[in-house]
Scaffold this active site. Structure first.
Site: not given
Ligand code: 13P
Ligand code: G3H
Ligand code: ZN
Length: 305
Positions: A81-82, A103, A133, A178, A209, A251, A253-254
Site C-alpha cells: 500500500d502506498h 503512489d 493513484e 486518510h 481513506g 482501503n 486502516d483507521t
Molecule cells: P483510512 O485512514 O480511512 O482507514 O484509510 C486507509 C487507507 O487509505 C490506506 O491506504
Molecule cells: O494509507 C495508509 C495508512 O492509513 C497510513 O499507514 O501509518 O502505516 O503509513 P501508515
Molecule cells: Zn491510502
C-alpha cells in the site's frame, strides 16, 4: 489461497461488490482480517505500507502474510500500500507480494505517469498487479473550487493515465482523506466526479481513506480516556453509493486502529492486575475482526469466495 489483486478485483467488478484492503502491521491485525475473511467466505486484500515494513520488517511481515494467505480457504493477496519508489517495489516483489501500489499522486502528471509506467513494466513481467493513484487525498472541505479541482481526480486525466501506464487498478480522489478526522462539517463526496471517471476508465477504481470512524468505537475509546474529539469518517451510506457507482477496492486502516485502541484501553482499565499480553491483545484482535466482518458485509464481499 494467495492470488493477485487483479484476480480478486476482476471478479468483484463483474458482480458489483467491493473488496476490503485492510492494513496490517503485526500478528494480531493479520489474524483479525484473515479470520474474518475465512468466516465470511470473503476475498481479502492484506495491505502493508512502507512504514509497516519499517516497523515489522519485510521478511517477517511478508512471511506471516504469505503463510496466512496460502492456508486460507478464500482468495487473499499480499499488497504493498502506498509504495514510494522502485527500490521498495522490487524488494516487495522479491519478498513475494502479489500486488503493489505505486503512489505518485504528489507528483506532476507526467512524472507520475513515468514512474507508474516503470513499475507496471517491472511488476507485469513477474505477473504482479499494479495500482496507481491520481489526485491527492488531502481534506478538501475548506478549499476553494479551484483548490478542490487541483486535488480531486480529473476524469480526462484519469482516462489518459490508465492508457499511458497500463495499471490494473486506479486510486482516485473524490473527497476522502486518510485518518480519523476527515470532515469538520457534513461529510461530502463528489459522486458526480466518480460517475464520470467510471464512464471513462474501465479498470477497477479504488477508494482510499474510506474508514467510517464508528461513533460506538469512538465512545468506547473516549470512555476509557482516549482524546478523539472531532473524529469523523465516511458514512456507510456514502460507501454503499460509491460501490454502486463503481468503486471496487476499499482501503481500511483507521477503523481497525480505533477498534484496537478502544479495546486495549478497556481491558487495561477493567483488569488492572492483567499483564499477560495475550489477554490484552487477544480481545483487541477480536475487536478488529468484528470491524473487518462488518466491512465485508457492507462491501458485499461476504459469501463471494
Ligand atoms: P483510512 O485512514 O480511512 O482507514 O484509510 C486507509 C487507507 O487509505 C490506506 O491506504
Ligand atoms: O494509507 C495508509 C495508512 O492509513 C497510513 O499507514 O501509518 O502505516 O503509513 P501508515
Ligand atoms: Zn491510502
Amino acid at each position: 489461497m494467495l492470488v493477485t489483486n487483479r484476480e480478486i478485483l476482476k471478479a468483484a467488478q463483474r458482480e458489483f461488490y467491493a473488496v476490503g484492503a485492510f492494513n496490517i502491521q503485526n500478528l494480531e491485525s493479520l489474524l483479525a482480517v484473515t479470520e474474518a475473511a475465512a468466516e465470511e467466505k470473503s476475498p481479502v486484500i492484506v495491505a502493508v505500507t512502507p512504514s509497516a515494513i519499517r516497523y515489522g520488517g519485510l521478511k517477517y511481515l511478508s512471511t506471516l502474510v504469505r503463510v496466512a494467505a496460502e492456508n486460507l480457504p478464500v482468495p487473499a493477496s499480499l499488497h504493498l500500500d502506498h509504495g514510494e519508489d522502485v527500490k521498495t517495489i522490487k524488494e516487495c516483489i522479491e519478498a513475494g507480494f502479489t500486488s503493489v501500489m505505486i503512489d505518485g499522486s504528489h507528483m506532476p502528471f507526467e512524472e507520475n505517469v513515468a514512474l507508474t509506467r516503470r513499475v507496471v513494466e517491472i511488476a507485469h513481467s513477474k505477473g504482479i498487479s499494479v495500482e496507481g493513484e491520481l489526485g491527492r487525498l488531502t481534506g478538501v472541505e475548506e478549499k476553494t473550487v479551484e483548490e478542490r479541482e487541483a486535488v480531486l481526480t480529473d476524469p480526462e486525466e484519469a482516462e489518459k493515465f490508465v492508457k499511458l501506464t497500463g495499471v490494473d487498478a486506479l486510486a482516485i480522489s473524490i473527497g476522502t482523506s486518510h485518518g480519523a478526522y476527515k470532515f469538520k462539517g457534513e461529510p461530502k463526496l463528489d459522486f458526480e466526479r466518480l460517475k464520470s471517471i467510471r464512464e471513462k476508465v474501465d479498470v477497477p477504481l479504488v477508494l482510499h481513506g474510506a474508514s467510517s470512524v464508528p461513533r460506538r468505537i469512538i465512545e468506547k475509546a473516549s470512555r476509557y480516556g482516549a482524546e478523539l474529539s472531532g473524529a469523523k469518517g465516511i458514512p456507510e451510506d456514502h460507501i454503499r453509493k460509491a460501490i454502486s457507482l463503481g468503486i471496487t477496492k476499499i482501503n481500511i486502516d483507521t477503523d481497525l486502529r480505533l477498534a484496537f485502541t478502544a479495546t486495549v484501553r478497556e481491558v487495561l482499565a477493567e483488569n488492572p492486575g492483567e499483564f499477560d499480553p495475550r489477554k490484552i491483545l487477544g480481545p483487541a484482535k477480536e475487536a478488529m475482526k468484528e470491524v473487518a466482518i462488518a466491512k465485508m458485509r457492507l462491501f458485499g464481499s461476504s459469501g463471494k469466495a
